[in-house]
Design an enzyme around this catalytic site. Structure first.
Site, PDB file in Angstrom:
ATOM      1  N   LYS A  23       0.951   3.574 -11.443  1.00 16.45           N
ATOM      2  CA  LYS A  23      -0.143   2.624 -11.266  1.00 16.45           C
ATOM      3  C   LYS A  23      -0.288   1.697 -12.478  1.00 16.45           C
ATOM      4  O   LYS A  23      -0.635   0.514 -12.330  1.00 16.45           O
ATOM      5  CB  LYS A  23      -1.447   3.373 -10.986  1.00 16.45           C
ATOM      6  CG  LYS A  23      -1.436   4.131  -9.664  1.00 16.45           C
ATOM      7  CD  LYS A  23      -1.129   3.222  -8.482  1.00 16.45           C
ATOM      8  CE  LYS A  23      -1.142   3.959  -7.157  1.00 16.45           C
ATOM      9  NZ  LYS A  23      -0.905   3.071  -5.992  1.00 16.45           N
ATOM     10  N   TYR A  54       2.193   9.697 -11.218  1.00 14.02           N
ATOM     11  CA  TYR A  54       1.353   8.816 -10.414  1.00 14.02           C
ATOM     12  C   TYR A  54       0.611   7.807 -11.288  1.00 14.02           C
ATOM     13  O   TYR A  54       0.602   6.603 -11.013  1.00 14.02           O
ATOM     14  CB  TYR A  54       0.355   9.643  -9.603  1.00 14.02           C
ATOM     15  CG  TYR A  54      -0.491   8.813  -8.665  1.00 14.02           C
ATOM     16  CD1 TYR A  54       0.034   8.343  -7.467  1.00 14.02           C
ATOM     17  CD2 TYR A  54      -1.817   8.505  -8.967  1.00 14.02           C
ATOM     18  CE1 TYR A  54      -0.728   7.576  -6.594  1.00 14.02           C
ATOM     19  CE2 TYR A  54      -2.592   7.745  -8.110  1.00 14.02           C
ATOM     20  CZ  TYR A  54      -2.045   7.281  -6.924  1.00 14.02           C
ATOM     21  OH  TYR A  54      -2.808   6.526  -6.073  1.00 14.02           O
ATOM     22  N   ASN A 104       0.804  -1.221   0.000  1.00 16.90           N
ATOM     23  CA  ASN A 104       0.000   0.000   0.000  1.00 16.90           C
ATOM     24  C   ASN A 104       0.837   1.270   0.000  1.00 16.90           C
ATOM     25  O   ASN A 104       0.372   2.314  -0.474  1.00 16.90           O
ATOM     26  CB  ASN A 104      -0.931  -0.001   1.224  1.00 16.90           C
ATOM     27  CG  ASN A 104      -1.646   1.320   1.403  1.00 16.90           C
ATOM     28  OD1 ASN A 104      -2.524   1.679   0.626  1.00 16.90           O
ATOM     29  ND2 ASN A 104      -1.255   2.070   2.434  1.00 16.90           N
TER      30      ASN A 104
END
Length: 237
Positions: A167, A163, A87
């Site tokens: 991902k 970002y 995470n």
């Protein structure tokens, strides 16, 4: 079940002193797991762990030494690991497109992608000693090419370049590893737009955001692998 698995299942959640990570820890503890709450700062991590009846484990996903020490501790205490929740992540800077630098990209990728791989590599020997090993990589719809091209979706217009790229990399890493390591269930969870600091406190509740993570973490031996999903079901890569 092997002799090393007597007792509650063991889980490690990284980047867990607040937000999505802390809520994931809380929910897994409520499900009977012994959970290690990984965080860089003992000052923030220990009180967070105490608040949800978890065990604090100092862990910096950008440091080989830190990760090796944390994994060695779990090895000594339990000899196996049932669930790894990757995470820990950063949003990175928000700039005009022409102002992003290679350093911006490197900083985000080192935490969000290399950090995930560092944990998976270090934890594999412990996961392989579990009768039902699971890895949950926290991803985002911002990493989906299909959702990016759907102009009705927020993913088509939200998110920064570093970002979103991180991902997308996490998604491919998940898909490839799941195929190459069929004895370990490896999945990518999309939180959706969740009300955290990263989203400017916009979106649904943190509990809703953790639904996909917890679903994968609680899956049985016949559970999914190589799947990308949010709380409502599977998503297109």
């Amino acid at each position: 079940m092997s002799d090393t698995e007597i007792g509650p299942p063991i889980a490690l959640v990284t980047g867990a002193n607040k937000g999505i990570g802390l809520e994931t820890v809380r929910r897994l503890v409520d499900q009977g797991f012994r959970v290690y709450l990984g965080a860089r700062s003992a000052e923030r991590g220990q009180p967070a762990a105490d608040s949800v009846k978890a065990q604090f484990l100092q862990l910096d996903v950008t440091s080989d030494d830190s990760v090796q020490q944390a994994v060695a501790f779990i090895q000594k205490e339990h000899g196996h690991l049932d669930v790894l929740v990757n995470n820990a992540g950063i949003g990175g800077p928000r700039r005009e497109p022409q102002d992003y630098t290679a350093n911006d990209m490197a900083t985000v990728l080192m935490t969000n992608v290399v950090g995930y791989m560092r944990l998976i590599h270090a934890c594999l020997p412990l996961l392989e000693k579990s009768s039902n090993p699971r890895v949950v990589n926290v991803s985002s719809g911002l990493g989906s090419f299909a959702l990016f091209h759907d102009l009705d979706r927020i993913e088509s217009r939200a998110g920064t370049v570093p970002y979103a790229a991180s991902k997308a990399a996490i998604n491919m890493m998940t898909a490839r590893l799941a195929r190459l390591l069929p004895h370990i269930h490896i999945n990518a969870a999309d939180l959706g737009q969740t009300s955290t600091e990263l989203s400017g406190n916009q979106g649904h509740s943190i509990q809703d955001g953790t639904d996909a993570i917890v679903h994968f973490a609680l899956a049985g031996p016949d559970g999914p692998s190589g799947t990308y999903a949010d709380r409502t079901g599977e998503l297109p890569w």
